[in-house]
Design an enzyme around this catalytic site. Structure first.
Site, PDB file in Angstrom:
ATOM      1  N   THR A  11       3.354   2.855   7.469  1.00 58.37           N
ATOM      2  CA  THR A  11       2.387   3.634   8.255  1.00 58.37           C
ATOM      3  C   THR A  11       3.108   4.867   8.768  1.00 58.37           C
ATOM      4  OG1 THR A  11       1.229   1.598   8.892  1.00 58.37           O
ATOM      5  CG2 THR A  11       0.814   3.508  10.253  1.00 58.37           C
ATOM      6  N   SER A  28      -7.206  -3.183  13.038  1.00 60.51           N
ATOM      7  CA  SER A  28      -5.975  -2.381  12.975  1.00 60.51           C
ATOM      8  C   SER A  28      -5.309  -2.370  14.345  1.00 60.51           C
ATOM      9  CB  SER A  28      -6.362  -0.954  12.584  1.00 60.51           C
ATOM     10  OG  SER A  28      -5.264  -0.085  12.671  1.00 60.51           O
ATOM     11  N   ASN A  31      -0.379   0.305   4.763  1.00 59.99           N
ATOM     12  CA  ASN A  31      -0.027  -0.996   5.323  1.00 59.99           C
ATOM     13  C   ASN A  31       1.431  -1.348   5.062  1.00 59.99           C
ATOM     14  OD1 ASN A  31      -0.639  -3.166   6.975  1.00 59.99           O
ATOM     15  ND2 ASN A  31      -0.942  -4.523   5.236  1.00 59.99           N
ATOM     16  N   ASP A  47      -4.532  -6.818   6.481  1.00 62.15           N
ATOM     17  CA  ASP A  47      -4.900  -6.696   7.897  1.00 62.15           C
ATOM     18  C   ASP A  47      -6.118  -7.548   8.236  1.00 62.15           C
ATOM     19  OD1 ASP A  47      -2.832  -5.234   8.875  1.00 62.15           O
ATOM     20  OD2 ASP A  47      -3.830  -3.299   8.810  1.00 62.15           O
ATOM     21  N   GLY A 102       4.128   1.074  12.677  1.00 62.63           N
ATOM     22  CA  GLY A 102       4.961  -0.117  12.898  1.00 62.63           C
ATOM     23  C   GLY A 102       4.164  -1.367  13.176  1.00 62.63           C
ATOM     24  N   GLY A 103       3.070  -1.559  12.446  1.00 66.80           N
ATOM     25  CA  GLY A 103       2.316  -2.812  12.521  1.00 66.80           C
ATOM     26  C   GLY A 103       1.833  -3.110  13.927  1.00 66.80           C
TER      27      GLY A 103
HETATM   28  N1  GLY Z   1      -1.887  -1.339   8.718  1.00 67.76           N
HETATM   29  C1  GLY Z   1      -1.488  -1.239  10.041  1.00 67.76           C
HETATM   30  C2  GLY Z   1      -2.627  -1.169  10.979  1.00 67.76           C
HETATM   31  O1  GLY Z   1      -3.692  -0.732  10.600  1.00 67.76           O
HETATM   32  O2  GLY Z   1      -2.495  -1.543  12.109  1.00 67.76           O
END
Ligand code: GLY
Length: 584
Positions: free
Chosen positions: A394, A463, A414, A434, A484-485
């Site tokens: 990301t 997300s 992702n 996700d 960063g997730g």
């Molecule tokens: N793929 C990371 C997010 O959408 O949170």
């Protein structure tokens, strides 16, 4: 269009003349003392316009457009396009994202959701009941690797919407810097090289990516993407959604076992949403609405913090403890309530009701760490060994232009290199990860899946992306966001607090050590890259937190807009990912 071209004054060295935020290395950070302030190398101060991306060449692409007379929307689009060329591990045409745009002339905020969505044939049990061999290499479940992992991309539509709705330039103008990079090549960054090495076994299976030399500093050219960029410049979004490139994309996804059709691409639409807004600590915080749970998490955490620590927080173990506690409730809510707002009603008002906040604030304000399920809702949890992801695929960027327009954009494929195959020369996302693969299952970021977020036809997965703009007395003072997730939101919030509430400049605020807690697993994460002071860690342990070191808590880009005594843009890119800002 060439308004500022004559000035010709941009790039990092030029900004240093304006007055860079060269860091003063200090220590400290025990309770009550100022936050730790490591030295700063990834920030700068600009006068007219600034771009903070997670790679210098991308920031420069945006700054080039600003200098050529483009506005924040044009520059954000140019930066997104350049990032897609420079770092296909993080973002690109095969992904999607969110843009929060402030148009100063209309004093109006718009949130564009160009997130990937599931193909029409998606079903809730498509991953839970998947039967098939797991291919070699990391992140190889069917929601993370191969055709089923790919959602219908939104990035081309998002870029076109940004430029059409708010830009002052044509698509072919904003594409210029990215096209040049794709044709002429660029040196592979250490970040891309590291991600390439980690996923090499899978990249080697792809006809395009297997040819890339991803050694640090090697020159990478992307001729097939250059072709796509040229077609996009000429035809706009229909090039990718309703023409030969779209047909090819759908066919290749299906060849990889996916269910995406050409019709899915033709049906894709950007959604304009109302951003979330709350007044806290004397500022108006504006951030991402569902399908992001990130914005909600930040606003609920800040609401609890204001109640517990008061209007003027002081850095120390007590603040860190309360912050960690304040995140547990919203992360529990995320599992229970969050899904695609087109299909699931999210009771945000009820989730933020005064009674509920009161209850959570009372828990968060206690001396000791609480189990996450004390924050109201017991949750299903069947996967205690949560997988973690330190450097997710990301990217976040901020742009402020000379007129005062602001763009906060978070864009993603992702996992690094998304689903790890290319279609029509484009790296496809694995955004289907996700979704919840099953209720109680954790995804790549250790986030526990809830029923509202199971896959379904045309659904957008939940997300954490949290592009944020903060206002003071009606004027924007900060653009911020992260990659960063699941750590995107906790990192975004900490940097915003460092700048606005703890008085740090943008560079030091981004550099400073961060923590992360997401309720489950019951771990308080601290960084090995930017270690939290030992005495603070001891204090947090004494309060009952189980501390787990991880490499980093996300990667943040920020621009602070200062107006007194004169206008200055303090821009910072996160050293954790190696970026630098640019501007003029
Ligand atoms: N793929 C990371 C997010 O959408 O949170």
């Amino acid at each position: 269009m060439k308004r500022w071209a004559a000035i010709g004054l941009w790039c990092v060295s030029a900004l240093l003349i304006v007055g860079a935020t060269v860091g003063v290395a200090t220590t400290g950070g025990a309770s009550g003392e100022p936050p730790p302030q490591p030295s700063v190398e990834h920030s700068g101060v600009f006068r007219d316009g600034a771009v903070a991306a997670d790679q210098l060449e991308a920031s420069k692409a945006g700054a080039e457009i600003l200098v050529a007379g483009g506005n924040a929307a044009d520059a954000a689009a140019a930066t997104m396009l350049a990032l897609g060329v420079l770092n296909p591990a993080s973002s690109g045409f095969g992904g999607g994202g969110f843009a929060l745009y402030y148009c100063v002339k209309e004093d109006k905020l718009t949130f564009l959701d160009f997130r990937e969505r599931a193909p029409a044939a998606a079903t809730p049990d498509m991953f839970e009941n998947f039967q098939g061999a797991t291919p070699p290499g990391p992140a190889a479940s069917p929601s993370q690797l191969g055709g089923l992992a790919a959602g219908v991309p939104g990035e081309p539509a998002g870029i076109a919407a940004l430029v059409d709705r708010f830009g002052s330039m044509s698509l072919s103008e904003v594409i210029g810097p990215a096209l040049r990079l794709a044709e002429e090549g660029f040196p592979v960054s250490p970040t891309l090289a590291a991600m390439g090495a980690a996923f090499k076994v899978q990249l080697d299976q792809d006809p395009v990516m297997s040819k890339w030399d991803l050694a640090p500093g090697a020159v990478l050219r992307r001729p097939s993407l250059a072709h796509v960029l040229r077609v996009f410049a000429k035809e706009g979004m229909k090039a990718l959604y309703n023409g030969p490139l779209g047909r090819e994309m759908a066919a290749v996804v299906q060849k990889h076992g996916g269910i995406m059709t050409f019709q899915d691409l033709r049906d894709y639409r950007v959604v304009t949403r109302k951003p979330l807004e709350v007044d806290l600590f004397g500022y108006r915080w504006v951030t991402a609405p569902p399908p992001s749970a990130g914005g909600f998490t930040m606003l609920q955490s800040l609401t609890i913090l204001e109640r517990v620590v008061g209007a003027k927080p002081v850095y120390g173990a007590s603040l860190l403890h309360t912050m960690a506690e304040s995140w547990k409730g919203p992360f529990v809510d995320r599992q229970r309530y969050f899904g695609d707002p087109a299909q699931i009603i999210q009771p945000l008002d009820r989730m933020m009701s005064p009674g509920r906040i009161e209850k959570r604030a009372a828990l968060a304000g206690g001396e000791k760490a609480n189990p996450a399920d004390a924050y109201d809702f017991p949750i299903v949890w069947t996967s205690p060994a949560a997988r973690t992801s330190d450097n997710a695929g990301t990217s976040h960027l901020c742009v402020v232009d000379v007129e005062g327009n602001v763009a906060a954009v978070t864009t993603t494929v992702n996992r690094p290199f998304g689903a790890r195959f290319t279609a029509a020369g484009i790296v496809m996302n694995d955004e289907m990860d996700d979704f919840a693969s099953g209720v109680g299952e954790s995804n790549a970021f250790g986030l526990v899946g809830g029923a509202p977020n199971l896959p379904g036809p045309r659904k957008r997965p939940v997300s954490t992306m949290s592009p944020t703009i903060v206002f003071k007395d009606g004027k924007p003072v900060l653009c911020v966001g992260a990659s960063g997730g699941s750590r995107i939101v906790t990192a975004t919030q900490q940097v915003a607090m460092n700048i606005l509430l703890l008085g740090m400049d943008a560079g030091h605020a981004v550099d400073a050590p961060r923590i992360h807690h997401q309720g489950f697993p019951e771990k308080l994460r601290v960084e090995t890259m930017m270690p939290l002071d030992d005495s603070l860690q001891d204090d947090l342990r004494a309060r009952g937190h189980v501390i787990e070191p991880i490499r980093n808590v996300a990667n943040v880009q920020a621009i602070q807009i200062v107006t007194e005594p004169e206008r200055r843009l303090h821009a910072a890119s996160d050293p954790r990912k190696g970026g630098s800002p640019a501007g003029h």
